[in-house]
Design a protein around this motif. Structure first.
Motif, PDB file in Angstrom:
ATOM      1  N   GLN A 262      39.063 -43.408  88.773  1.00  0.00           N
ATOM      2  CA  GLN A 262      37.574 -43.528  88.969  1.00  0.00           C
ATOM      3  C   GLN A 262      37.085 -42.191  87.344  1.00  0.00           C
ATOM      4  O   GLN A 262      38.423 -41.913  86.836  1.00  0.00           O
ATOM      5  N   ASP A 263      36.289 -42.812  86.394  1.00  0.00           N
ATOM      6  CA  ASP A 263      35.679 -41.352  85.663  1.00  0.00           C
ATOM      7  C   ASP A 263      36.043 -40.268  85.830  1.00  0.00           C
ATOM      8  O   ASP A 263      36.315 -39.549  86.781  1.00  0.00           O
ATOM      9  N   PRO A 264      36.836 -39.536  85.093  1.00  0.00           N
ATOM     10  CA  PRO A 264      37.348 -37.981  84.814  1.00  0.00           C
ATOM     11  C   PRO A 264      36.293 -37.256  85.528  1.00  0.00           C
ATOM     12  O   PRO A 264      35.329 -37.774  85.315  1.00  0.00           O
ATOM     13  N   ASP A 687      32.476 -54.113  86.881  1.00  0.00           N
ATOM     14  CA  ASP A 687      32.188 -53.330  87.993  1.00  0.00           C
ATOM     15  C   ASP A 687      31.306 -53.499  88.408  1.00  0.00           C
ATOM     16  O   ASP A 687      30.569 -55.178  88.434  1.00  0.00           O
ATOM     17  N   VAL A 688      30.466 -53.600  89.638  1.00  0.00           N
ATOM     18  CA  VAL A 688      28.969 -53.836  89.579  1.00  0.00           C
ATOM     19  C   VAL A 688      28.550 -52.676  89.895  1.00  0.00           C
ATOM     20  O   VAL A 688      27.152 -52.520  90.387  1.00  0.00           O
ATOM     21  N   GLY A 689      28.806 -51.515  90.064  1.00  0.00           N
ATOM     22  CA  GLY A 689      27.981 -50.682  89.976  1.00  0.00           C
ATOM     23  C   GLY A 689      28.482 -48.720  89.280  1.00  0.00           C
ATOM     24  O   GLY A 689      29.396 -48.992  89.649  1.00  0.00           O
ATOM     25  N   ARG A 690      27.430 -47.968  89.335  1.00  0.00           N
ATOM     26  CA  ARG A 690      27.649 -46.880  88.187  1.00  0.00           C
ATOM     27  C   ARG A 690      26.735 -45.970  88.866  1.00  0.00           C
ATOM     28  O   ARG A 690      25.817 -45.448  88.057  1.00  0.00           O
ATOM     29  N   LEU A 694      31.969 -45.839  91.127  1.00  0.00           N
ATOM     30  CA  LEU A 694      32.529 -46.965  90.702  1.00  0.00           C
ATOM     31  C   LEU A 694      32.470 -47.731  91.359  1.00  0.00           C
ATOM     32  O   LEU A 694      33.284 -47.692  92.112  1.00  0.00           O
ATOM     33  N   THR A 695      32.047 -49.243  91.555  1.00  0.00           N
ATOM     34  CA  THR A 695      31.503 -50.096  92.050  1.00  0.00           C
ATOM     35  C   THR A 695      32.301 -51.263  91.541  1.00  0.00           C
ATOM     36  O   THR A 695      31.720 -51.230  90.718  1.00  0.00           O
ATOM     37  N   THR A 696      33.151 -51.929  92.662  1.00  0.00           N
ATOM     38  CA  THR A 696      33.399 -53.116  92.217  1.00  0.00           C
ATOM     39  C   THR A 696      32.944 -54.356  93.383  1.00  0.00           C
ATOM     40  O   THR A 696      32.747 -54.284  94.370  1.00  0.00           O
ATOM     41  N   GLY A 697      33.533 -55.291  91.992  1.00  0.00           N
ATOM     42  CA  GLY A 697      32.960 -57.216  93.074  1.00  0.00           C
ATOM     43  C   GLY A 697      33.890 -57.440  93.737  1.00  0.00           C
ATOM     44  O   GLY A 697      35.157 -57.195  93.717  1.00  0.00           O
TER      45      GLY A 697
END
Length: 711
Positions: A262-264, A687-690, A694-697
């Motif tokens: 994930q992002d910091p 990526d599919v969402g933030r 963060l969510t992935t496809g």
């Protein structure tokens, strides 16, 4: 007639004897033609019509009746059927339409219909997530950059009846069994002159299969992510009666969408994160009667249930809907009259939770039940007047829906809310297609709308009108080259969901706004179509300005919670280019390429001015390679989606996504085919969402199965 059994007027019918034309006719408005018997043992009939592939049929001289079914042509030959609002084919080459056949859909690796449609230039989904696992409210469509919202700004129809959710505008792609689809037509832009509200981006028309003799199709498949599907559909015709029936069952356990990295400042995937899973069941049936005088009556019904897990144990949603439709069509006053009425009910249930910062626990904090009722009717009359084709009609739709919400804490109900209202939409439309010469066709059209909404809890109500004209033309230069252009206006009122229902996704809370005003579109497009031998290509440029655009505006932002409000954000401008081409190569190979470049930005005098519109990628492209010879079919689809932003402030970016799918099948005796398909064969993580989590496809997903076609 076309594959659905609808009449095709003004088709050219040539009567040939030993390869020589001995007579020629044109079908009437009811699709019929008539000629006197000739003193010959065998005759041949050759039928051509705009938008359809040529059909040749032998006929004995003493035969009394013959039914000819024409199949749609490919995109570079097709004149759209969708724009006439029914399956009555007309020559309106001024619009941009792409046709995907049911055979193409069944021989591509994409399991979900919306994934297959990503090969259409500029077609993208809200948050990129396939309908296989996404929350229904995120199943929105973007065409020509006019998207960026789950409500969709494009109209999706199944045999003329909306698939868009009446309450929220999102799309239930799984309502139809996959094998029931005969073809899909995607019209981009210029749609509002006939369809009015909800069609500012375009129209996706799904047309079901209507076999001319008893026939059955079935697909049985299973594979990775514990995925399985059974889809069956069939029908036939007997003495003027035609019938169809079918159903589908689907299940998948899915995958965990929260990314490990994930992002910091944001916790990575934790123990609370679970799989996106879904199950759906659908059923479809129809019965129709075609009288000898050309009148046709039909009735159909659809049932659908859908259950989904949304990434944590407490967050689930369920949908149950029922819908019925009746139609009648036939010759009247020298033209063809068609009328349709539909009605349906739906219940949508959704839960929400607050997840702890370390993603080790969650607290169920909201439970919603959204019942909706919708009723609609439409009628149109079309007639040929020499070089003119006149189309006039009217439609009306009534929607009632509300959100019944319980707010919870530690399992206790803190408060209950009930918000909602009604919407009424009335429309009239007229279109004249004028064949000025063999080279020039001009289309003039207009759509008048009246929209009324009323709150069930307050005195708030609003009534507005809108007038939306369109002018289009196409000029054929010769040598397979045509030029076309359009200028148009459009209108989209806010949905009941945007007015009255709030929701939470990750750490982002979005609130409704019952004071929203409708969106109004001004746009134009133009392009060139070239066909030469085995190669065809089309390039289209477009420009749109959407006034009073409805978007989710950030009100406040903290590490724990981002709060947004639906609001009218002045203007949104989209401009870009679409390119698609097809080439048929020797040795049974074909290659298709599609691409769109889109610049979608907020304009006007707001703080969003200059920002990119969220959920609209800067570009997308697709390459489809297909091999078909003897008993073998193989295809590969490469899709690349450019970077896009999750939010209005352009703080959270979804990176470029690249996905490659492959499909191989082998036919055994022409009745049964075995196949293997692999989606995302390179196992790309995209990526599919933030939200800002963060969510992935979808990861690599392989499946195998059989396709059956009888007789």
């Amino acid at each position: 007639m076309d594959p659905s059994g609808a009449a095709i007027p003004n088709a050219t019918v040539r009567l040939e004897l030993s390869g020589r034309t001995i007579d020629e006719f044109h079908t009437g408005i009811d699709g019929r033609f008539e000629f006197r018997a000739y003193p010959a043992e065998l005759l041949r009939i050759v039928v051509t019509a705009a938008g359809f592939a040529e059909m040749t049929a032998p006929m004995s001289a003493d035969s009394h009746n013959l039914q000819v079914t024409l199949q749609p042509a490919s995109f570079f030959e097709a004149v759209n059927v969708t724009s006439s609002r029914t399956d009555v084919a007309r020559a309106d080459p001024s619009v941009t339409v792409t046709v995907l056949s049911g055979a193409e859909l069944l021989t591509s690796a994409a399991l979900a219909l919306d994934d297959a449609l990503k090969m259409v230039p500029g077609f993208t989904l809200f948050r990129r997530t396939s309908s296989r696992v996404s929350n229904p409210t995120a199943q929105g469509v973007t065409l020509r950059g006019l998207g960026g919202t789950g409500a969709s700004r494009s109209l999706v129809l199944a045999d003329g009846v909306p698939l868009n959710d009446a309450f929220g505008g999102w799309v239930y792609w799984d309502k139809l069994p996959q094998v029931a689809i005969d073809r899909v037509e995607v019209l981009r832009g210029s749609g509002s002159d006939l369809y009015g509200a909800d069609a500012v981006g375009g129209v996706v028309q799904i047309l079901t299969w209507h076999p001319t003799r008893p026939a059955v199709r079935a697909v049985l498949e299973g594979g990775g992510l514990q995925t399985g599907r059974i889809s069956m559909f069939g029908g036939g015709r007997v003495r003027g009666w035609s019938y169809t029936a079918g159903g589908e069952g689907f299940t998948t356990e899915g995958y965990i969408p929260v990314a490990r990295q994930q992002d910091p400042g944001i916790a990575p995937r934790g123990p609370i994160d679970s799989k996106l899973g879904s199950k759906h069941r659908s059923g479809l049936a129809s019965l129709a009667y075609q009288s000898k005088n050309g009148w046709r009556v039909s009735a159909s019904g659809n049932v659908f249930t859908d259950n989904r897990q949304n990434g944590t144990p407490a967050v689930i949603n369920d949908t149950a809907s029922r819908q019925g439709t009746s139609e009648i069509s036939g010759g009247l006053a020298g033209g063809l009259l068609s009328a349709r009425a539909f009605a349906g009910t739906q219940g949508y249930d959704q839960t929400f939770s607050a997840v702890s910062a370390d993603r080790t626990s969650e607290d169920l904090n909201r439970r919603q039940h959204v019942p909706t009722r919708v009723e609609g009717t439409a009628a149109q009359w079309v007639r040929l007047f020499g070089r003119h084709t006149l189309l006039v009609g009217a439609e009306a739709k009534f929607i009632k829906g509300d959100t019944r919400e319980a707010q919870l804490s530690a399992g206790r109900v803190l408060a209950t809310l009930n918000n909602g209202g009604t919407q009424e939409m009335w429309s009239t439309f007229v279109q004249d297609t004028f064949l000025v010469s063999d080279r020039l066709t001009v289309v003039m059209a207009s759509h008048g709308d009246r929209w009324r909404t009323q709150s069930q809890n307050t005195s708030y109500n609003k009534t507005l009108g809108s007038f939306n004209p369109r002018a289009s033309g196409v000029y054929r230069l010769g040598g397979g080259i045509s030029l076309r252009g359009s200028a148009y206006k459009g209108f989209r009122p806010p949905t009941l969901n945007e007015l009255y229902r709030g929701f939470r996704a990750g750490n982002t809370q979005t609130n409704p706004n019952e004071a929203l005003a409708p969106e109004r579109l001004t746009g134009g497009d133009g392009g060139v179509l070239a066909t030469r031998g085995r190669l065809s290509a089309r390039v289209t440029g477009f420009w749109n300005v959407l006034g009073d655009v409805i978007t989710n505006v950030t009100v406040s932002s903290t590490p724990q919670l981002i709060t947004k409000l639906r609001a009218n954000a002045d203007k949104m401008r989209t401009a870009g280019l679409e390119f698609e081409s097809s080439v048929r190569l020797p040795a049974s190979w074909s290659v298709a390429f599609s691409s769109a470049i889109v610049d979608a930005r907020f304009k006007g005098d707001t703080s969003l001015r200059g920002s990119r519109v969220p959920q609209v990628p800067g570009y997308n492209l697709g390459v489809n390679i297909r091999y078909s010879r003897n008993a073998w079919i193989a295809s590969g689809q490469l899709r690349v989606t450019g970077a896009q932003f999750e939010d209005d402030l352009n703080a959270f970016q979804l990176r470029r996504a690249t996905v490659l799918d492959v499909f191989v099948s082998r036919s055994f005796g022409g009745k049964v085919s075995g196949f293997v398909a692999v989606e995302n064969i390179l196992n790309s993580e995209y990526d599919v969402g933030r939200t800002p989590i963060l969510t992935t496809g979808l990861p690599r997903a392989a499946r195998a199965g059989v396709q059956i076609s009888l007789p």
